[in-house]
Write a protein that holds these residues in place. Structure first.
Motif, PDB file in Angstrom:
ATOM      1  N   LEU A  47       0.837  -1.193   0.000  1.00 26.16           N
ATOM      2  CA  LEU A  47       0.000   0.000   0.000  1.00 26.16           C
ATOM      3  C   LEU A  47       0.873   1.245   0.000  1.00 26.16           C
ATOM      4  CD1 LEU A  47      -2.812   1.353   0.289  1.00 26.16           C
ATOM      5  CD2 LEU A  47      -2.479   1.212   2.765  1.00 26.16           C
ATOM      6  N   VAL A  48       0.585   2.150  -0.901  1.00 29.32           N
ATOM      7  CA  VAL A  48       1.303   3.421  -0.979  1.00 29.32           C
ATOM      8  C   VAL A  48       0.524   4.517  -0.254  1.00 29.32           C
ATOM      9  CG1 VAL A  48       2.195   5.196  -2.517  1.00 29.32           C
ATOM     10  CG2 VAL A  48       2.355   2.781  -3.174  1.00 29.32           C
ATOM     11  N   ALA A  49      -0.752   4.646  -0.601  1.00 31.90           N
ATOM     12  CA  ALA A  49      -1.581   5.692  -0.001  1.00 31.90           C
ATOM     13  C   ALA A  49      -3.050   5.317  -0.156  1.00 31.90           C
ATOM     14  CB  ALA A  49      -1.322   7.044  -0.660  1.00 31.90           C
ATOM     15  N   ALA A  50      -3.864   5.805   0.765  1.00 28.13           N
ATOM     16  CA  ALA A  50      -5.302   5.580   0.711  1.00 28.13           C
ATOM     17  C   ALA A  50      -6.014   6.860   1.119  1.00 28.13           C
ATOM     18  CB  ALA A  50      -5.707   4.430   1.623  1.00 28.13           C
ATOM     19  N   TYR A  59      -0.627   7.358   4.443  1.00 27.98           N
ATOM     20  CA  TYR A  59       0.512   7.084   3.586  1.00 27.98           C
ATOM     21  C   TYR A  59       1.468   6.060   4.191  1.00 27.98           C
ATOM     22  CZ  TYR A  59      -1.025  11.415   1.402  1.00 27.98           C
ATOM     23  OH  TYR A  59      -1.774  12.396   0.779  1.00 27.98           O
ATOM     24  N   ALA A  60       2.124   5.331   3.324  1.00 27.47           N
ATOM     25  CA  ALA A  60       3.236   4.491   3.762  1.00 27.47           C
ATOM     26  C   ALA A  60       4.360   5.398   4.221  1.00 27.47           C
ATOM     27  CB  ALA A  60       3.705   3.609   2.607  1.00 27.47           C
ATOM     28  N   ASP A  61       5.111   4.949   5.210  1.00 28.75           N
ATOM     29  CA  ASP A  61       6.190   5.782   5.737  1.00 28.75           C
ATOM     30  C   ASP A  61       7.189   6.163   4.646  1.00 28.75           C
ATOM     31  OD1 ASP A  61       6.396   4.085   8.975  1.00 28.75           O
ATOM     32  OD2 ASP A  61       5.106   5.709   8.265  1.00 28.75           O
ATOM     33  N   SER A  62       7.397   5.283   3.713  1.00 27.91           N
ATOM     34  CA  SER A  62       8.417   5.507   2.683  1.00 27.91           C
ATOM     35  C   SER A  62       8.064   6.653   1.734  1.00 27.91           C
ATOM     36  CB  SER A  62       8.636   4.225   1.873  1.00 27.91           C
ATOM     37  OG  SER A  62       7.431   3.808   1.260  1.00 27.91           O
ATOM     38  N   GLU A  88      14.050   3.852  -5.841  1.00 25.76           N
ATOM     39  CA  GLU A  88      13.304   2.805  -5.136  1.00 25.76           C
ATOM     40  C   GLU A  88      11.795   2.953  -5.255  1.00 25.76           C
ATOM     41  OE1 GLU A  88      15.758   4.724  -3.917  1.00 25.76           O
ATOM     42  OE2 GLU A  88      15.373   5.296  -1.812  1.00 25.76           O
ATOM     43  N   ASP A  89      11.327   4.032  -5.865  1.00 16.80           N
ATOM     44  CA  ASP A  89       9.894   4.175  -6.143  1.00 16.80           C
ATOM     45  C   ASP A  89       9.500   3.447  -7.434  1.00 16.80           C
ATOM     46  OD1 ASP A  89      10.178   7.559  -5.023  1.00 16.80           O
ATOM     47  OD2 ASP A  89       9.289   5.881  -3.919  1.00 16.80           O
ATOM     48  N   THR A  90      10.485   2.935  -8.153  1.00 23.06           N
ATOM     49  CA  THR A  90      10.203   2.219  -9.391  1.00 23.06           C
ATOM     50  C   THR A  90       9.357   0.992  -9.115  1.00 23.06           C
ATOM     51  OG1 THR A  90      12.245   2.959 -10.456  1.00 23.06           O
ATOM     52  CG2 THR A  90      11.247   0.937 -11.293  1.00 23.06           C
ATOM     53  N   ALA A  91       8.220   0.911  -9.807  1.00 27.73           N
ATOM     54  CA  ALA A  91       7.277  -0.187  -9.592  1.00 27.73           C
ATOM     55  C   ALA A  91       6.111  -0.039 -10.557  1.00 27.73           C
ATOM     56  CB  ALA A  91       6.746  -0.167  -8.159  1.00 27.73           C
ATOM     57  N   VAL A  92       5.277  -1.052 -10.596  1.00 27.71           N
ATOM     58  CA  VAL A  92       3.977  -0.932 -11.244  1.00 27.71           C
ATOM     59  C   VAL A  92       3.000  -0.438 -10.185  1.00 27.71           C
ATOM     60  CG1 VAL A  92       2.107  -2.096 -12.454  1.00 27.71           C
ATOM     61  CG2 VAL A  92       4.490  -2.762 -12.886  1.00 27.71           C
ATOM     62  N   TYR A  93       2.298   0.629 -10.499  1.00 25.27           N
ATOM     63  CA  TYR A  93       1.356   1.231  -9.562  1.00 25.27           C
ATOM     64  C   TYR A  93      -0.073   0.860  -9.953  1.00 25.27           C
ATOM     65  CZ  TYR A  93       5.019   3.975  -7.349  1.00 25.27           C
ATOM     66  OH  TYR A  93       6.135   4.353  -6.649  1.00 25.27           O
ATOM     67  N   TYR A  94      -0.831   0.411  -8.965  1.00 25.11           N
ATOM     68  CA  TYR A  94      -2.215  -0.016  -9.171  1.00 25.11           C
ATOM     69  C   TYR A  94      -3.150   0.841  -8.325  1.00 25.11           C
ATOM     70  CZ  TYR A  94      -0.026  -4.324 -10.878  1.00 25.11           C
ATOM     71  OH  TYR A  94       0.722  -5.244 -11.562  1.00 25.11           O
ATOM     72  N   CYS A  95      -4.224   1.292  -8.927  1.00 23.23           N
ATOM     73  CA  CYS A  95      -5.254   1.960  -8.135  1.00 23.23           C
ATOM     74  C   CYS A  95      -6.315   0.938  -7.728  1.00 23.23           C
ATOM     75  CB  CYS A  95      -5.896   3.108  -8.888  1.00 23.23           C
ATOM     76  SG  CYS A  95      -6.874   2.637 -10.323  1.00 23.23           S
ATOM     77  N   THR A  96      -6.993   1.240  -6.650  1.00 21.76           N
ATOM     78  CA  THR A  96      -8.070   0.397  -6.178  1.00 21.76           C
ATOM     79  C   THR A  96      -9.175   1.265  -5.584  1.00 21.76           C
ATOM     80  OG1 THR A  96      -8.635  -1.446  -4.704  1.00 21.76           O
ATOM     81  CG2 THR A  96      -6.959   0.087  -3.931  1.00 21.76           C
ATOM     82  N   MET A  97     -10.388   0.821  -5.739  1.00 26.03           N
ATOM     83  CA  MET A  97     -11.533   1.533  -5.183  1.00 26.03           C
ATOM     84  C   MET A  97     -12.526   0.519  -4.605  1.00 26.03           C
ATOM     85  SD  MET A  97     -12.434   4.481  -7.976  1.00 26.03           S
ATOM     86  CE  MET A  97     -11.171   5.506  -8.732  1.00 26.03           C
ATOM     87  N   VAL A  98     -13.193   0.930  -3.544  1.00 22.60           N
ATOM     88  CA  VAL A  98     -14.288   0.143  -2.985  1.00 22.60           C
ATOM     89  C   VAL A  98     -15.568   0.732  -3.568  1.00 22.60           C
ATOM     90  CG1 VAL A  98     -15.467  -0.596  -0.909  1.00 22.60           C
ATOM     91  CG2 VAL A  98     -12.982  -0.289  -0.889  1.00 22.60           C
ATOM     92  N   VAL A  99     -16.196  -0.026  -4.437  1.00 25.22           N
ATOM     93  CA  VAL A  99     -17.321   0.486  -5.225  1.00 25.22           C
ATOM     94  C   VAL A  99     -18.561  -0.375  -5.006  1.00 25.22           C
ATOM     95  CG1 VAL A  99     -18.170   1.022  -7.525  1.00 25.22           C
ATOM     96  CG2 VAL A  99     -15.743   1.344  -6.994  1.00 25.22           C
TER      97      VAL A  99
END
Length: 121
Positions: A47-50, A59-62, A88-99
């Motif tokens: 988890l990065v942020a919600a 937010y994640a501490d990082s 180190e932020d290099t990654a695939v980023y995914y969004c998510t929603m509770v719908v």
């Protein structure tokens, strides 16, 4: 059916910025929490942020102090502003929603397809 479509990823130099967007579409009755996860090669998804329905972010501490999550309820969209990016932020980023869709008015978790963020000189 509900779909989440992400945009905004790419290649950026260390110290640079990117803004990710994720828009939901379909037969949507209500959207609850929204968030962003990321997964780097060989690592677990994290988890990065919600952000909740009141617009309060977590937010994640990082990434604290560098990333900002926001939402536009009228557009069913969540954003992730990423500043001072590091390799180190290099990654695939995914969004998510509770719908909750009109089909059953019950909450379900939906995910975007992922967008690549690469931080490199």
């Amino acid at each position: 059916q509900v779909q989440l479509v992400e945009s905004g990823g790419g290649l950026v130099q260390p110290g640079g910025s990117l803004r990710l967007s994720c828009a939901a579409s379909g037969s949507i009755w209500r959207i609850n929490d929204m968030g962003w996860y990321r997964q780097a090669p060989g690592k677990q998804r994290e988890l990065v942020a919600a952000i909740d329905t009141d617009g309060v972010g977590d937010y994640a501490d990082s990434v604290k102090g560098r990333f900002t999550i926001s939402r536009d309820n009228a557009k069913s969209t969540v954003y992730l502003q990423m500043n001072s990016l590091k390799p180190e932020d290099t990654a695939v980023y995914y969004c998510t929603m509770v719908v909750a869709p009109y089909s059953d008015y019950r909450e379900h978790d939906y995910w975007g397809q992922g967008t690549q963020v690469t931080v490199s000189s």
